[in-house]
Design a protein around this motif. Structure first.
Motif, PDB file in Angstrom:
ATOM      1  N   LYS A 202     106.691  83.467   2.711  1.00 55.76           N
ATOM      2  CA  LYS A 202     107.071  84.081   3.842  1.00 55.76           C
ATOM      3  C   LYS A 202     107.041  83.313   4.929  1.00 55.76           C
ATOM      4  O   LYS A 202     105.877  82.666   5.488  1.00 55.76           O
ATOM      5  CB  LYS A 202     106.229  85.603   3.875  1.00 55.76           C
ATOM      6  CG  LYS A 202     106.329  86.484   2.731  1.00 55.76           C
ATOM      7  CD  LYS A 202     105.657  87.771   2.963  1.00 55.76           C
ATOM      8  CE  LYS A 202     104.319  87.559   3.021  1.00 55.76           C
ATOM      9  NZ  LYS A 202     103.552  88.748   3.297  1.00 55.76           N
ATOM     10  N   TYR A 203     108.098  83.434   5.811  1.00 49.82           N
ATOM     11  CA  TYR A 203     108.105  82.696   7.013  1.00 49.82           C
ATOM     12  C   TYR A 203     108.342  83.862   8.197  1.00 49.82           C
ATOM     13  O   TYR A 203     109.082  84.610   8.236  1.00 49.82           O
ATOM     14  CB  TYR A 203     109.345  81.805   7.334  1.00 49.82           C
ATOM     15  CG  TYR A 203     109.603  80.535   6.605  1.00 49.82           C
ATOM     16  CD1 TYR A 203     109.552  79.215   7.160  1.00 49.82           C
ATOM     17  CD2 TYR A 203     109.406  80.443   4.937  1.00 49.82           C
ATOM     18  CE1 TYR A 203     109.738  78.274   6.328  1.00 49.82           C
ATOM     19  CE2 TYR A 203     109.339  79.142   4.299  1.00 49.82           C
ATOM     20  CZ  TYR A 203     109.650  78.200   4.995  1.00 49.82           C
ATOM     21  OH  TYR A 203     109.514  76.988   4.202  1.00 49.82           O
ATOM     22  N   GLN A 204     107.348  83.572   9.219  1.00 52.33           N
ATOM     23  CA  GLN A 204     107.272  84.853  10.285  1.00 52.33           C
ATOM     24  C   GLN A 204     108.558  84.673  11.211  1.00 52.33           C
ATOM     25  O   GLN A 204     109.001  83.481  11.734  1.00 52.33           O
ATOM     26  CB  GLN A 204     106.002  84.659  10.965  1.00 52.33           C
ATOM     27  CG  GLN A 204     105.929  85.670  12.154  1.00 52.33           C
ATOM     28  CD  GLN A 204     104.647  85.761  12.670  1.00 52.33           C
ATOM     29  OE1 GLN A 204     103.635  85.014  12.433  1.00 52.33           O
ATOM     30  NE2 GLN A 204     104.332  86.654  13.631  1.00 52.33           N
ATOM     31  N   ILE A 205     108.940  85.614  11.624  1.00 52.45           N
ATOM     32  CA  ILE A 205     110.097  85.615  12.580  1.00 52.45           C
ATOM     33  C   ILE A 205     109.322  85.398  14.018  1.00 52.45           C
ATOM     34  O   ILE A 205     108.465  86.192  14.340  1.00 52.45           O
ATOM     35  CB  ILE A 205     110.913  86.857  12.443  1.00 52.45           C
ATOM     36  CG1 ILE A 205     111.736  87.089  10.971  1.00 52.45           C
ATOM     37  CG2 ILE A 205     111.766  86.948  13.451  1.00 52.45           C
ATOM     38  CD1 ILE A 205     112.342  88.370  10.981  1.00 52.45           C
ATOM     39  N   GLU A 206     109.726  84.530  14.921  1.00 55.95           N
ATOM     40  CA  GLU A 206     109.233  84.160  15.983  1.00 55.95           C
ATOM     41  C   GLU A 206     108.995  85.585  17.092  1.00 55.95           C
ATOM     42  O   GLU A 206     110.332  86.157  17.191  1.00 55.95           O
ATOM     43  CB  GLU A 206     109.769  83.094  16.580  1.00 55.95           C
ATOM     44  CG  GLU A 206     109.193  82.610  18.124  1.00 55.95           C
ATOM     45  CD  GLU A 206     109.711  81.383  18.435  1.00 55.95           C
ATOM     46  OE1 GLU A 206     109.039  80.533  19.055  1.00 55.95           O
ATOM     47  OE2 GLU A 206     111.260  81.536  18.713  1.00 55.95           O
ATOM     48  N   THR A 213     111.302  85.900   3.550  1.00 55.60           N
ATOM     49  CA  THR A 213     110.830  85.158   2.233  1.00 55.60           C
ATOM     50  C   THR A 213     112.123  84.266   1.944  1.00 55.60           C
ATOM     51  O   THR A 213     113.135  84.441   1.683  1.00 55.60           O
ATOM     52  CB  THR A 213     110.656  86.289   1.377  1.00 55.60           C
ATOM     53  OG1 THR A 213     109.728  87.085   1.620  1.00 55.60           O
ATOM     54  CG2 THR A 213     110.062  85.485  -0.097  1.00 55.60           C
ATOM     55  N   ILE A 214     111.575  83.053   1.696  1.00 60.70           N
ATOM     56  CA  ILE A 214     112.503  81.884   1.023  1.00 60.70           C
ATOM     57  C   ILE A 214     111.937  81.445  -0.207  1.00 60.70           C
ATOM     58  O   ILE A 214     110.630  81.382  -0.425  1.00 60.70           O
ATOM     59  CB  ILE A 214     112.372  80.756   2.067  1.00 60.70           C
ATOM     60  CG1 ILE A 214     112.982  81.448   3.576  1.00 60.70           C
ATOM     61  CG2 ILE A 214     113.140  79.649   1.508  1.00 60.70           C
ATOM     62  CD1 ILE A 214     113.001  80.560   4.815  1.00 60.70           C
ATOM     63  N   PHE A 266     120.994  82.498  -5.257  1.00 55.41           N
ATOM     64  CA  PHE A 266     119.796  81.945  -5.599  1.00 55.41           C
ATOM     65  C   PHE A 266     118.776  82.731  -4.813  1.00 55.41           C
ATOM     66  O   PHE A 266     118.570  82.574  -3.480  1.00 55.41           O
ATOM     67  CB  PHE A 266     120.007  80.569  -5.418  1.00 55.41           C
ATOM     68  CG  PHE A 266     118.737  79.786  -5.569  1.00 55.41           C
ATOM     69  CD1 PHE A 266     118.157  79.373  -6.854  1.00 55.41           C
ATOM     70  CD2 PHE A 266     117.951  79.064  -4.481  1.00 55.41           C
ATOM     71  CE1 PHE A 266     117.228  78.534  -7.113  1.00 55.41           C
ATOM     72  CE2 PHE A 266     116.817  78.501  -4.718  1.00 55.41           C
ATOM     73  CZ  PHE A 266     116.303  78.320  -5.916  1.00 55.41           C
ATOM     74  N   GLY A 267     117.374  82.671  -5.550  1.00 61.06           N
ATOM     75  CA  GLY A 267     116.285  83.109  -4.861  1.00 61.06           C
ATOM     76  C   GLY A 267     116.384  84.187  -3.981  1.00 61.06           C
ATOM     77  O   GLY A 267     116.797  85.217  -4.597  1.00 61.06           O
ATOM     78  N   THR A 268     116.185  84.229  -2.734  1.00 60.94           N
ATOM     79  CA  THR A 268     116.341  85.111  -1.738  1.00 60.94           C
ATOM     80  C   THR A 268     117.483  85.172  -0.975  1.00 60.94           C
ATOM     81  O   THR A 268     118.039  86.275  -0.211  1.00 60.94           O
ATOM     82  CB  THR A 268     115.116  85.283  -0.906  1.00 60.94           C
ATOM     83  OG1 THR A 268     115.268  84.116   0.014  1.00 60.94           O
ATOM     84  CG2 THR A 268     113.813  85.082  -1.456  1.00 60.94           C
ATOM     85  N   LEU A 331     102.274  83.554   0.658  1.00 63.71           N
ATOM     86  CA  LEU A 331     102.821  83.438  -0.606  1.00 63.71           C
ATOM     87  C   LEU A 331     103.033  84.621  -1.502  1.00 63.71           C
ATOM     88  O   LEU A 331     101.915  85.417  -1.833  1.00 63.71           O
ATOM     89  CB  LEU A 331     101.841  82.556  -1.377  1.00 63.71           C
ATOM     90  CG  LEU A 331     102.511  82.173  -2.888  1.00 63.71           C
ATOM     91  CD1 LEU A 331     103.714  81.080  -2.412  1.00 63.71           C
ATOM     92  CD2 LEU A 331     101.421  81.221  -3.555  1.00 63.71           C
ATOM     93  N   GLU A 332     104.230  85.277  -1.400  1.00 61.50           N
ATOM     94  CA  GLU A 332     104.507  86.483  -1.936  1.00 61.50           C
ATOM     95  C   GLU A 332     104.264  86.454  -3.268  1.00 61.50           C
ATOM     96  O   GLU A 332     103.876  87.378  -3.937  1.00 61.50           O
ATOM     97  CB  GLU A 332     106.046  86.649  -1.630  1.00 61.50           C
ATOM     98  CG  GLU A 332     106.425  88.375  -2.064  1.00 61.50           C
ATOM     99  CD  GLU A 332     107.845  88.453  -1.503  1.00 61.50           C
ATOM    100  OE1 GLU A 332     108.824  88.700  -2.250  1.00 61.50           O
ATOM    101  OE2 GLU A 332     107.965  88.768  -0.217  1.00 61.50           O
ATOM    102  N   LYS A 333     105.128  85.578  -4.060  1.00 59.23           N
ATOM    103  CA  LYS A 333     104.842  85.403  -5.390  1.00 59.23           C
ATOM    104  C   LYS A 333     105.399  84.105  -6.149  1.00 59.23           C
ATOM    105  O   LYS A 333     105.654  83.136  -5.396  1.00 59.23           O
ATOM    106  CB  LYS A 333     105.765  86.458  -6.321  1.00 59.23           C
ATOM    107  CG  LYS A 333     107.052  86.354  -6.041  1.00 59.23           C
ATOM    108  CD  LYS A 333     108.102  87.456  -6.823  1.00 59.23           C
ATOM    109  CE  LYS A 333     109.447  87.309  -6.269  1.00 59.23           C
ATOM    110  NZ  LYS A 333     110.349  88.343  -7.167  1.00 59.23           N
TER     111      LYS A 333
END
Length: 886
Positions: A202-206, A213-214, A266-268, A331-333
């Motif tokens: 998870k990357y926080q939005i500024e 999530t990436i 792919f992914g998210t 870390l989401e999963k």
């Protein structure tokens, strides 16, 4: 002369190899009166020792070169070794480590001294081992890719390519081997499917409490992220447009960019962008003008730019950073995930994409003739199925990274001026002159110039092999290159079709305006019984020299070739070598049998005349088929043909036909048999050189030039008249053999001793077979009389034999009370069941329109003949069964 009861390969192999060497039979020189036949060995790594792949490859080459030599061609097989930059440097570094020396603590010159010391001590091992196999290379012409004149040729080509604009220096994403600490070309990377983990971070939005999530398989590269990318069509991420996100751990704000490159599936559907560590991210970085952060050192540890885990290995960091991010609650999963990962072809290290300034060859124009001349069969691939693979590679070729960060190899001839500019020249002296002209400074000296530290990719030099072994780059009009080039056949492995074969073709058309070879025979991979590639690391590969010791070189050679069709993998089993050894013993024992006969009288019996004529026909037809196999590089089929001819036709049948009761034989039959033996040794010699040379000299006293290795290769009589005669004789002979085989089965099934004579009655439409082979049938099967009858004989043992006329011969052996009627019914029913099954299989094939339309006429005709024979046999068997039941 007394012959040992068992063939002993150890007693003869070294003897004959040394004699061939002493007589200079392997050596070749240009001879305008002879047609050249040339093979260049795929040079094994100078680090190498003989393995099963070498055994197969070099046996095939030796078969081809020995046959050509016997055909009267000027046969030249060039041996040699490749300096193998990455592999050899690793060996030398390991050697120095054992001596307590680190590469970084010594100079380049000192390291190269150690490398040459290692090469001189170990570099010739594999070539010496090839001699044990019987390889008849011209050892006087042995080459090494870092010999002075070979290296001069490589440097000359580099300078020429540079002057033509084919070579350039560029800063771009390359494949990096952290273990070898060198760049690799794309085709030196082996992609494997591996079990990985997919980390959802998870990357926080500024400026917000929200996260995006990436998914990534390489969390260690998060430290080098300089953007996050979304697909402009992805509705899920509209809210991110124009915003920035915070990279976890390093807390770096990075922009959210939009690009259609991102897969929404792919992914998210949201991509982290690390321009320094992924080729696609690099392209995105250029397009969107992103910052590039290289967070790894050349050994795969984290660099100062990473800020965290500096100096720690990338894979250790992968686990640590996942744990750190998890502790941050970001870390989401983590999911299990299978993905394709690149490995170094040389060191098996996982490749890192890396930005680096390297030397490249622009391939687009250079590869055009190399593709065209394979597609139009100027250069033929065997089997041709590899043509599509070759085309795919060549049509999608990328520029070739040719610089390697090593010391062992040809050093790149680029010389840097104090101002950072460079010149390219063959020698430092020539470079100085160019540098003075370029800078306008005539006072520059060699001390002012700095040569590039890198060496050239080994394939850059080995691609010149068919030209440089004849010094055709430095001296393009010398006698050797003009005579031997282009070479004839190349025998190599499919996995280096692009690595090496394509580059040789490319160089050939660039520097000789001609193909480097006419044919490329692509061998399969030698695998174990489980289908695994044989390797020392798996412990599933036998020591080839131990095999030779146990089974003889001829036994191992033939064992490997029994089941190794071009392009198909060989499932190796030790029983193949046992079969090869047994074949050698069979030939030896047959020779002992013949040499044990005493000649008495001159004129042969009629049955011996027939036997001689029959085997002459078998031999002549085998020669025709043999040449067809060789022309199509069906080497395994060629050997199996000779195996049948020697074991079945000659040993099992011909010798049985003429075998005298009292070991006394007439002069004509004996001389014919010895002649057959000589001829068989000729055509077996390329496959079994040691045994055949030994028998050749045991047959009779030979003068000093009369060696089998240079004896004349037999030529078949391919005339239509001879073919017609042979075909008729062989057809009748096959009927006789089938009758004898069935008579033996009658004896075995009823316990009748061979010494008890039997009567044979036959219902046949033609008595030709019996006129020619009647005496042979009587002799071998111990038949008192052969009767021709019109009606069946009730109560007799019976069998049927297919004939050239179409209707089977019905054969009856009256046995009186000995015949068990119920057993006879069961036998006929069993034979009926088999023939009905056989007919069903043939009918299925003939009902397949695709087969009938695409197969050769003679193949379809053969199937129709099988169909007719089976139908006739079934009808006759049904009649026999009906008679027994009535």
């Amino acid at each position: 002369m007394s012959l040992s009861s068992k063939y002993n390969p150890q007693a003869v192999e070294d003897k004959w190899y040394q004699q061939w060497m002493n007589k200079n039979f392997f050596h070749s020189s240009p001879n305008p009166d002879k047609e050249p036949y040339t093979i260049v060995i795929p040079p094994p790594n100078v680090t190498g020792v003989l393995h099963m792949g070498h055994m197969l490859n070099n046996t095939i080459q030796d078969v081809l070169i020995r046959k050509a030599r016997m055909e009267g061609k000027e046969a030249c097989w060039i041996p040699g070794t490749d300096h193998a930059s990455i592999a050899t440097e690793a060996k030398v570094v390991a050697m120095l480590k054992e001596r307590g020396i680190k590469k970084k603590d010594i100079s380049r010159e000192e390291f190269l001294q150690y490398a040459w010391e290692w090469k001189e001590k170990y570099g010739g091992i594999i070539l010496e081992q090839l001699k044990k196999l019987g390889a008849s290379c011209d050892w006087d012409r042995t080459r090494f890719t870092m010999e002075d004149h070979m290296s001069e040729s490589v440097i000359k080509v580099f300078v020429d390519f540079y002057s033509k604009g084919y070579i350039y220096r560029g800063y771009r994403m390359i494949n990096w081997d952290p273990q070898g600490k060198t760049a690799l070309a794309d085709d030196e990377v082996i992609h494997k499917d591996v079990n990985s983990k997919l980390y959802y971070v998870k990357y926080q939005i500024e400026g917000e409490d929200q996260f995006v999530t990436i998914a990534t398989t390489r969390p260690e590269t998060i430290l080098g992220d300089t953007a996050v990318c979304i697909n402009p069509e992805d509705e899920r991420y509209r809210h991110l447009k124009g915003k920035r996100v915070i990279v976890p751990l390093v807390n770096r704000p990075v922009p959210v960019i939009e690009d259609a490159y991102v897969s929404m599936e792919f992914g998210t559907g949201c991509l982290k962008v690390t321009p320094a560590h992924d080729p696609n991210d690099y392209e995105l970085g250029i397009k969107h003008k992103l910052e590039t952060l290289d967070v790894m050192n050349d050994d795969g540890t984290m660099s100062e730019a990473a800020q965290f885990f500096v100096g720690e290995d990338r894979f250790v960091v992968r686990k640590k950073i996942a744990k750190e991010i998890d502790q941050l609650g970001q870390l989401e999963k983590v999911e299990d995930y299978k993905n394709s990962v690149g490995f170094s072809e040389r060191t098996d290290a996982v490749i890192e994409p890396r930005l680096s300034e390297q030397w490249f060859v622009a391939m687009k124009e250079l590869t055009k003739p190399a593709l065209e001349h394979v597609l139009n069969d100027d250069v033929q691939l065997f089997p041709p199925k590899f043509k599509n693979m070759y085309r795919s590679w060549m049509e999608n070729v990328r520029d070739w990274c040719i610089s390697r960060q090593l010391w062992w190899g040809q050093r790149i001839p680029a010389f840097y001026l104090p101002n950072g500019e460079f010149v390219v020249a063959e020698t430092p002296e020539a470079a100085l002159k160019l540098a003075q002209e370029k800078s306008g400074n005539s006072s520059l000296t060699l001390d002012d110039l700095r040569q590039d530290e890198d060496v050239l990719d080994t394939w850059f030099s080995s691609g010149l092999w068919p030209i440089s072994v004849f010094d055709g780059i430095r001296n393009p009009d010398n006698e050797d290159i003009n005579y031997y080039y282009p070479t004839n056949d190349l025998v190599t492995a499919p996995e280096i079709l692009f690595f090496w074969v394509a580059r040789m073709i490319m160089y050939g058309y660039e520097y000789r305006q001609e193909k480097p070879f006419r044919n490329v025979y692509l061998t399969g991979i030698v695998r174990d019984g489980l289908g695994r590639k044989m390797s020392k690391s798996l412990g599933n590969s036998p020591d080839p020299l131990e095999l030779i010791k146990d089974y003889g070189a001829d036994g191992v050679r033939t064992g490997m070739l029994f089941s190794s069709p071009a392009g198909n993998d060989l499932l190796f089993d030790i029983k193949l070598c046992e079969q090869g050894r047994n074949f050698a013993n069979k030939i030896w024992n047959a020779f002992r049998l013949v040499k044990g006969w005493e000649v008495e009288g001159e004129r042969p019996s009629e049955q011996n005349r027939t036997a001689i004529a029959w085997f002459e026909a078998s031999y002549n037809q085998a020669l025709i088929e043999l040449e067809d196999h060789f022309s199509k590089f069906r080497i395994s089929d060629a050997l199996r043909l000779l195996y049948k001819l020697m074991w079945d036709d000659f040993c099992s049948w011909y010798l049985e036909m003429i075998k005298p009761e009292e070991k006394k034989i007439d002069q004509m039959t004996y001389e014919a048999t010895i002649r057959f033996f000589e001829n068989m040794m000729r055509i077996l010699h390329p496959f079994m050189p040691f045994l055949t040379e030994e028998i050749w000299h045991e047959i009779k006293e030979r003068d000093e030039k009369d060696y089998l290795i240079v004896a004349v290769w037999p030529v078949a009589d391919g005339s239509a008249e001879r073919e017609k005669t042979d075909k008729a004789l062989l057809s009748s002979g096959q009927v006789a053999i089938d009758i004898i085989t069935n008579l033996r089965n009658v004896r075995n099934s009823r316990g009748i001793a061979n010494k008890q004579a039997l009567e044979l009655s036959v219902r046949t439409d033609s008595q030709d077979t019996f006129r020619q082979f009647g005496g042979i049938i009587k002799k071998i099967a111990n038949i008192e009389n052969i009767h021709f009858i019109d009606d069946k004989i009730e109560g007799a043992a019976s069998f049927m034999v297919n004939t050239p006329q179409g209707k089977p011969d019905e054969c009856f052996v009256p046995l009186g009370e000995a015949v068990d009627m119920e057993q006879e019914k069961k036998r006929i029913e069993k034979e009926l069941e088999y023939n009905r099954g056989f007919l069903a299989a043939v009918n299925k094939k003939l009902s397949n329109e695709r087969f009938v339309q695409n197969a050769k006429e003679e193949v379809v005709a053969m199937e129709r003949k099988k169909q007719a024979d089976a139908e006739a046999k079934i009808q006759a068997l049904e009649e026999q069964l009906a008679a027994l039941n009535s």
